[in-house]
Design a protein around this motif. Structure first.
Motif, PDB file in Angstrom:
ATOM      1  N   MET A 254       0.818  -1.201   0.000  1.00  0.00           N
ATOM      2  CA  MET A 254       0.000   0.000   0.000  1.00  0.00           C
ATOM      3  C   MET A 254       0.863   1.267   0.000  1.00  0.00           C
ATOM      4  O   MET A 254       2.022   1.241   0.460  1.00  0.00           O
ATOM      5  CB  MET A 254      -0.915   0.014   1.229  1.00  0.00           C
ATOM      6  CG  MET A 254      -1.936  -1.129   1.268  1.00  0.00           C
ATOM      7  SD  MET A 254      -3.223  -1.029  -0.008  1.00  0.00           S
ATOM      8  CE  MET A 254      -2.639  -2.211  -1.240  1.00  0.00           C
ATOM      9  N   PRO A 255       0.321   2.402  -0.476  1.00  0.00           N
ATOM     10  CA  PRO A 255       1.079   3.657  -0.413  1.00  0.00           C
ATOM     11  C   PRO A 255       1.470   3.972   1.036  1.00  0.00           C
ATOM     12  O   PRO A 255       0.657   3.812   1.956  1.00  0.00           O
ATOM     13  CB  PRO A 255       0.084   4.697  -0.948  1.00  0.00           C
ATOM     14  CG  PRO A 255      -0.871   3.924  -1.785  1.00  0.00           C
ATOM     15  CD  PRO A 255      -0.989   2.581  -1.136  1.00  0.00           C
ATOM     16  N   TYR A 258      -0.729   6.084   3.385  1.00  0.00           N
ATOM     17  CA  TYR A 258      -2.017   5.494   3.731  1.00  0.00           C
ATOM     18  C   TYR A 258      -1.856   4.210   4.563  1.00  0.00           C
ATOM     19  O   TYR A 258      -2.843   3.575   4.935  1.00  0.00           O
ATOM     20  CB  TYR A 258      -2.831   5.184   2.478  1.00  0.00           C
ATOM     21  CG  TYR A 258      -3.737   6.322   2.058  1.00  0.00           C
ATOM     22  CD1 TYR A 258      -5.057   6.384   2.476  1.00  0.00           C
ATOM     23  CD2 TYR A 258      -3.258   7.347   1.243  1.00  0.00           C
ATOM     24  CE1 TYR A 258      -5.892   7.424   2.088  1.00  0.00           C
ATOM     25  CE2 TYR A 258      -4.071   8.395   0.848  1.00  0.00           C
ATOM     26  CZ  TYR A 258      -5.390   8.421   1.273  1.00  0.00           C
ATOM     27  OH  TYR A 258      -6.205   9.467   0.896  1.00  0.00           O
ATOM     28  N   LYS A 360     -10.359   6.670  -1.866  1.00  0.00           N
ATOM     29  CA  LYS A 360      -8.963   6.348  -2.184  1.00  0.00           C
ATOM     30  C   LYS A 360      -8.520   5.062  -1.474  1.00  0.00           C
ATOM     31  O   LYS A 360      -7.832   4.218  -2.074  1.00  0.00           O
ATOM     32  CB  LYS A 360      -8.047   7.512  -1.794  1.00  0.00           C
ATOM     33  CG  LYS A 360      -8.090   8.675  -2.764  1.00  0.00           C
ATOM     34  CD  LYS A 360      -6.925   9.617  -2.529  1.00  0.00           C
ATOM     35  CE  LYS A 360      -6.853  10.688  -3.619  1.00  0.00           C
ATOM     36  NZ  LYS A 360      -5.676  11.567  -3.470  1.00  0.00           N
ATOM     37  N   TYR A 364      -7.173   1.621  -3.195  1.00  0.00           N
ATOM     38  CA  TYR A 364      -5.888   0.999  -2.883  1.00  0.00           C
ATOM     39  C   TYR A 364      -6.079  -0.462  -2.441  1.00  0.00           C
ATOM     40  O   TYR A 364      -5.357  -1.359  -2.892  1.00  0.00           O
ATOM     41  CB  TYR A 364      -5.166   1.779  -1.786  1.00  0.00           C
ATOM     42  CG  TYR A 364      -4.716   3.165  -2.188  1.00  0.00           C
ATOM     43  CD1 TYR A 364      -4.194   3.413  -3.453  1.00  0.00           C
ATOM     44  CD2 TYR A 364      -4.796   4.242  -1.289  1.00  0.00           C
ATOM     45  CE1 TYR A 364      -3.775   4.693  -3.825  1.00  0.00           C
ATOM     46  CE2 TYR A 364      -4.385   5.515  -1.639  1.00  0.00           C
ATOM     47  CZ  TYR A 364      -3.882   5.735  -2.915  1.00  0.00           C
ATOM     48  OH  TYR A 364      -3.472   6.997  -3.279  1.00  0.00           O
ATOM     49  N   GLU A 365      -7.052  -0.692  -1.548  1.00  0.00           N
ATOM     50  CA  GLU A 365      -7.270  -2.048  -1.046  1.00  0.00           C
ATOM     51  C   GLU A 365      -7.739  -2.993  -2.146  1.00  0.00           C
ATOM     52  O   GLU A 365      -7.484  -4.207  -2.092  1.00  0.00           O
ATOM     53  CB  GLU A 365      -8.280  -2.023   0.109  1.00  0.00           C
ATOM     54  CG  GLU A 365      -7.735  -1.393   1.391  1.00  0.00           C
ATOM     55  CD  GLU A 365      -8.726  -1.459   2.549  1.00  0.00           C
ATOM     56  OE1 GLU A 365      -9.824  -2.015   2.360  1.00  0.00           O
ATOM     57  OE2 GLU A 365      -8.403  -0.951   3.626  1.00  0.00           O
ATOM     58  N   ARG A 367      -6.631  -3.251  -5.021  1.00  0.00           N
ATOM     59  CA  ARG A 367      -5.494  -3.696  -5.837  1.00  0.00           C
ATOM     60  C   ARG A 367      -4.832  -4.959  -5.283  1.00  0.00           C
ATOM     61  O   ARG A 367      -4.030  -5.598  -5.970  1.00  0.00           O
ATOM     62  CB  ARG A 367      -4.435  -2.590  -5.904  1.00  0.00           C
ATOM     63  CG  ARG A 367      -4.911  -1.307  -6.556  1.00  0.00           C
ATOM     64  CD  ARG A 367      -3.800  -0.256  -6.456  1.00  0.00           C
ATOM     65  NE  ARG A 367      -4.231   1.054  -6.944  1.00  0.00           N
ATOM     66  CZ  ARG A 367      -3.497   2.157  -6.834  1.00  0.00           C
ATOM     67  NH1 ARG A 367      -2.282   2.081  -6.274  1.00  0.00           N
ATOM     68  NH2 ARG A 367      -3.955   3.308  -7.286  1.00  0.00           N
TER      69      ARG A 367
END
Length: 399
Positions: A254-255, A258, A360, A364-365, A367
């Motif tokens: 994850m980024p 975040y 957002k 992300y999750e 992916r």
């Protein structure tokens, strides 16, 4: 003549109407559990009061235990005598003389037994006169006395007290359902657990453990905090979640900014799964609005999305000094500041997102599939039951 009883006053429980009886019975059960080490002690109830019969036990350690039991508004050492004026006089004099540093006093008579031949005002005068005649250098002060000698004339007997000790207040633990406390090794979450118990909540706890990044000492620290909390309630089951693999996966996939938000969402998902298995109806956290990045309004909004369980946040509007003061009072502060890191203090991003957005985070999750690691963490939970007297391990497969 001596003190042979402790009088328990209920306070808030008296407002519970038809439910009052069940609250009182729970308080009685909690007291009996806490006083197991005093085998001769008995508890009896009369209208609007509870009495602990000391039966020869030293009252001081028993009073110390009772002061920590939620549901007790106040308590007093009491003398029990027959409903006889002369006996009441002598008991009131004994109670006054046992009090310390007395220069002024006041007598307050409550005549619950309306069959007693003397009214409250008459008894106030009779007893006040008797105490003045039989003491030196002590005067009456009805507004700000050093000691208030309280006399309760009840159907079965009369009880006399001269000291009113504040209790813990609140509601008996076990009368407001069960909640799962997200327990870290910090200052805040144990205080949140204590305050939830004060509202009658029975706690279980969940702790996220990430070895080798978090040590066995960090785990033991959490168990020690739990043991301290059991002094104010019942035994507490702690669910230890093996979090290393999932935490590494979050911060790898994850980024970075975040990562903290997503980690908290994973914690709530796992905590909700434990709640479903154990029949627990809410979560309790030590979150404090605006204190750190994960506790802004935006963060709470985004993190809450993953659960529809109620989240109790007793500290949400407190400042840090208030929380520290409570932690010192309840004996968790010195344990909390021991230098053993929990999983929330490792992998900390340099610039965590303070206003994360749900859309957002969901993107992300989407992916990456975390379900296997989540299930593995749940299946690996170790459950440890903590009591105030001992710590016993009970290893359970929750799923």
């Amino acid at each position: 003549m001596e003190y042979e009883h402790i009088l328990i006053r209920y306070g808030e429980m008296a407002l519970k109407g038809k439910n009052m009886r069940s609250f009182i019975l729970t308080l009685q059960e909690n007291l009996l559990a806490k006083l197991k080490e005093f085998p001769q002690v008995k508890i009896k109830r009369t209208q609007g009061r509870m009495f602990i019969l000391l039966n020869g036990h030293d009252p001081e350690p028993i009073m110390d235990i009772c002061k920590k039991v939620f549901g007790i508004h106040s308590l007093s050492l009491a003398i029990k005598v027959d409903n006889d004026v002369e006996q009441i006089k002598e008991a009131a004099l004994y109670a006054l003389k046992k009090a310390k540093d007395v220069k002024t006093f006041k007598v307050s008579v409550k005549r619950v037994n309306k069959q007693f031949p003397h009214g409250s005002s008459e008894m106030n005068q009779l007893l006040g006169t008797h105490l003045l005649v039989n003491t030196d250098d002590i005067t009456v002060d009805v507004h700000h006395p050093d000691v208030e000698v309280k006399v309760e004339i009840r159907a079965e007997a009369t009880y006399i007290t001269s000291e009113n000790v504040p209790g813990a207040g609140g509601l008996p633990v076990g009368t407001s359902g069960k909640s799962l406390l997200l327990l870290s090794g910090g200052i805040d979450s144990p205080v949140a657990g204590y305050l939830a118990m004060k509202r009658g909540v029975q706690l279980e706890a969940i702790h996220f453990h990430s070895p080798p990044y978090t040590s066995e000492r960090a785990k033991q620290k959490v168990l020690d905090l739990t043991k301290q909390l059991t002094k104010y309630g019942k035994s507490i089951r702690v669910h230890i979640v093996p979090f290393t693999k999932l935490q590494q996966e979050i911060f790898r996939e994850m980024p970075e900014n975040y990562g903290m938000t997503i980690m908290r969402r994973m914690m709530f998902r796992i905590a909700e799964a434990v709640c479903q298995q154990e029949g627990i109806l809410s979560l309790t956290t030590g979150e404090n609005l605006g204190q750190v990045a994960s506790q802004t309004m935006e963060s709470m909004h985004t993190i809450n999305e993953v659960t529809n369980y109620p989240i109790i946040r007793p500290l949400v509007a407190m400042d840090k000094e208030e929380v520290i003061a409570i932690s010192r009072k309840i004996g968790t502060y010195d344990i909390s500041i021991l230098p053993y890191e929990d999983c929330c203090t490792i992998f900390v991003p340099k610039s965590p997102k303070t206003k994360p957005r749900r859309d957002k985070v969901n993107a992300y999750e989407a992916r990456h599939d975390f379900s296997e690691s989540i299930n593995e963490a749940i299946e690996g939970i170790e459950t440890i039951k903590i009591t105030s007297k001992q710590q016993e391990s009970e290893f359970e497969d929750l799923f």
